[in-house]
Design a protein around this motif. Sequence first.
Motif, mmCIF file in Angstrom:
data_model
loop_
_atom_site.group_PDB
_atom_site.id
_atom_site.type_symbol
_atom_site.label_atom_id
_atom_site.label_comp_id
_atom_site.label_asym_id
_atom_site.label_seq_id
_atom_site.Cartn_x
_atom_site.Cartn_y
_atom_site.Cartn_z
ATOM 1 N N PRO A 90 0.673 -1.304 0.006
ATOM 2 C CA PRO A 90 0.003 0.052 -0.074
ATOM 3 C C PRO A 90 0.926 1.119 -0.049
ATOM 4 O O PRO A 90 0.540 2.182 -0.525
ATOM 5 C CB PRO A 90 -0.796 -0.031 1.407
ATOM 6 C CG PRO A 90 -0.317 -1.435 2.078
ATOM 7 C CD PRO A 90 0.550 -2.221 1.173
ATOM 8 N N ASP A 91 2.179 1.219 0.546
ATOM 9 C CA ASP A 91 3.073 2.554 0.388
ATOM 10 C C ASP A 91 3.521 2.560 -0.793
ATOM 11 O O ASP A 91 4.307 3.653 -1.043
ATOM 12 C CB ASP A 91 3.793 2.579 1.657
ATOM 13 C CG ASP A 91 4.948 1.376 1.751
ATOM 14 O OD1 ASP A 91 4.858 0.590 0.872
ATOM 15 O OD2 ASP A 91 5.704 1.382 2.538
ATOM 16 N N ASP A 92 3.529 1.520 -1.586
ATOM 17 C CA ASP A 92 4.027 1.930 -3.062
ATOM 18 C C ASP A 92 5.383 2.145 -3.201
ATOM 19 O O ASP A 92 5.758 2.457 -4.221
ATOM 20 C CB ASP A 92 3.176 2.573 -3.763
ATOM 21 C CG ASP A 92 2.950 2.418 -5.407
ATOM 22 O OD1 ASP A 92 3.165 1.400 -5.620
ATOM 23 O OD2 ASP A 92 2.340 3.188 -6.139
ATOM 24 N N ASP A 93 6.330 1.382 -2.287
ATOM 25 C CA ASP A 93 7.585 1.665 -2.413
ATOM 26 C C ASP A 93 8.274 0.614 -3.044
ATOM 27 O O ASP A 93 9.737 0.581 -2.983
ATOM 28 C CB ASP A 93 8.335 1.951 -1.080
ATOM 29 C CG ASP A 93 8.250 0.711 -0.111
ATOM 30 O OD1 ASP A 93 7.625 -0.255 -0.341
ATOM 31 O OD2 ASP A 93 8.779 0.715 0.800
ATOM 32 N N GLY A 94 7.570 -0.401 -3.493
ATOM 33 C CA GLY A 94 8.019 -1.499 -4.311
ATOM 34 C C GLY A 94 8.676 -2.713 -3.733
ATOM 35 O O GLY A 94 9.473 -3.593 -4.210
ATOM 36 N N THR A 95 8.408 -2.662 -2.317
ATOM 37 C CA THR A 95 8.957 -3.758 -1.193
ATOM 38 C C THR A 95 8.117 -4.143 -0.328
ATOM 39 O O THR A 95 6.870 -3.031 -0.167
ATOM 40 C CB THR A 95 10.273 -3.228 -0.574
ATOM 41 O OG1 THR A 95 10.120 -2.191 0.205
ATOM 42 C CG2 THR A 95 11.320 -2.810 -1.535
ATOM 43 N N LEU A 96 7.970 -5.054 0.344
ATOM 44 C CA LEU A 96 7.200 -5.655 1.216
ATOM 45 C C LEU A 96 7.518 -5.779 2.696
ATOM 46 O O LEU A 96 8.605 -6.544 2.625
ATOM 47 C CB LEU A 96 6.435 -6.935 0.704
ATOM 48 C CG LEU A 96 5.907 -6.994 -0.424
ATOM 49 C CD1 LEU A 96 5.346 -8.573 -0.698
ATOM 50 C CD2 LEU A 96 4.539 -6.173 -0.520
ATOM 51 N N THR A 97 7.348 -4.989 3.457
ATOM 52 C CA THR A 97 7.626 -5.270 4.976
ATOM 53 C C THR A 97 7.154 -6.582 5.350
ATOM 54 O O THR A 97 6.107 -7.124 4.754
ATOM 55 C CB THR A 97 7.292 -4.227 5.700
ATOM 56 O OG1 THR A 97 5.956 -4.089 5.829
ATOM 57 C CG2 THR A 97 8.090 -2.877 5.141
ATOM 58 N N ASP A 99 5.417 -6.655 7.797
ATOM 59 C CA ASP A 99 3.987 -6.407 8.194
ATOM 60 C C ASP A 99 3.006 -6.444 6.952
ATOM 61 O O ASP A 99 1.985 -7.101 6.927
ATOM 62 C CB ASP A 99 3.858 -5.058 8.642
ATOM 63 C CG ASP A 99 4.098 -5.144 10.194
ATOM 64 O OD1 ASP A 99 4.025 -6.202 10.845
ATOM 65 O OD2 ASP A 99 4.190 -4.082 10.901
ATOM 66 N N GLU A 100 3.622 -5.690 5.847
ATOM 67 C CA GLU A 100 2.708 -6.035 4.762
ATOM 68 C C GLU A 100 2.605 -7.441 3.967
ATOM 69 O O GLU A 100 1.542 -7.715 3.691
ATOM 70 C CB GLU A 100 3.380 -5.072 3.476
ATOM 71 C CG GLU A 100 3.356 -3.575 3.672
ATOM 72 C CD GLU A 100 4.087 -2.841 2.804
ATOM 73 O OE1 GLU A 100 3.876 -1.616 2.390
ATOM 74 O OE2 GLU A 100 5.381 -3.443 2.259
ATOM 75 N N TYR A 101 3.603 -8.206 4.215
ATOM 76 C CA TYR A 101 3.490 -9.680 3.898
ATOM 77 C C TYR A 101 2.448 -10.523 4.898
ATOM 78 O O TYR A 101 1.750 -10.844 4.282
ATOM 79 C CB TYR A 101 4.890 -10.114 4.212
ATOM 80 C CG TYR A 101 5.199 -11.626 3.458
ATOM 81 C CD1 TYR A 101 5.487 -11.560 2.157
ATOM 82 C CD2 TYR A 101 5.297 -12.735 4.181
ATOM 83 C CE1 TYR A 101 5.759 -12.763 1.607
ATOM 84 C CE2 TYR A 101 5.468 -13.929 3.848
ATOM 85 C CZ TYR A 101 5.727 -13.889 2.125
ATOM 86 O OH TYR A 101 5.806 -15.355 1.576
HETATM 87 CA CA LIG Z 1 5.904 -1.336 1.108
#
Ligand SMILES: [Ca+2]
Length: 138
Positions: A90-97, A99-101
């Motif tokens: 959702p923060d669209d930074d191209g990586t998954l933290t 928490d996002e995972y």
């Molecule tokens: Ca991210």
Amino acid sequence: MIDRRLLIAKIGLCGFLAANFIGFPDRAALAASSIVAAVDKDNDGTLDLAEVKEAAGAFFEKLNKDPDDTLDAKEVGARLGKSAFKAGDPDDDGTLTKDEYFAIVEKLFKAADANKDGVLTGKELQSKAGRALTRLIH
Ligand SMILES: [Ca+2]
Ligand SMILES: [Ca+2]
Ligand SMILES: [Ca+2]
């Protein structure tokens, strides 16, 4: 005199043929049950969210090859489709933290839990969402 090795080979072959004959559960069912067995820490035959998240966390670490603490699209590979990756970022930074995972995992867990009893059976893991989930935990 019977050649023992031949006998063992024969028994093995018979077992193999019998298994095919009886109609062993198909590949997807076998894969699902082996994942349940691997992730099911309390051995109740089903996966609860805590068990799935524990497996997802360990798998996240395994996928994360570089020293940062996020997964990029390359590390995730084919485990997540492009649009699923984007939706999970959702923060669209191209990586998954992590928490996002976990949020993706939790969403898939809920989608796969067809009877809404809070746990996943091997059968529920074979659904579309269930299969997507297994790719992220094992
Ligand atoms: Ca991210
Ligand atoms: Ca369990
Ligand atoms: Ca369920």
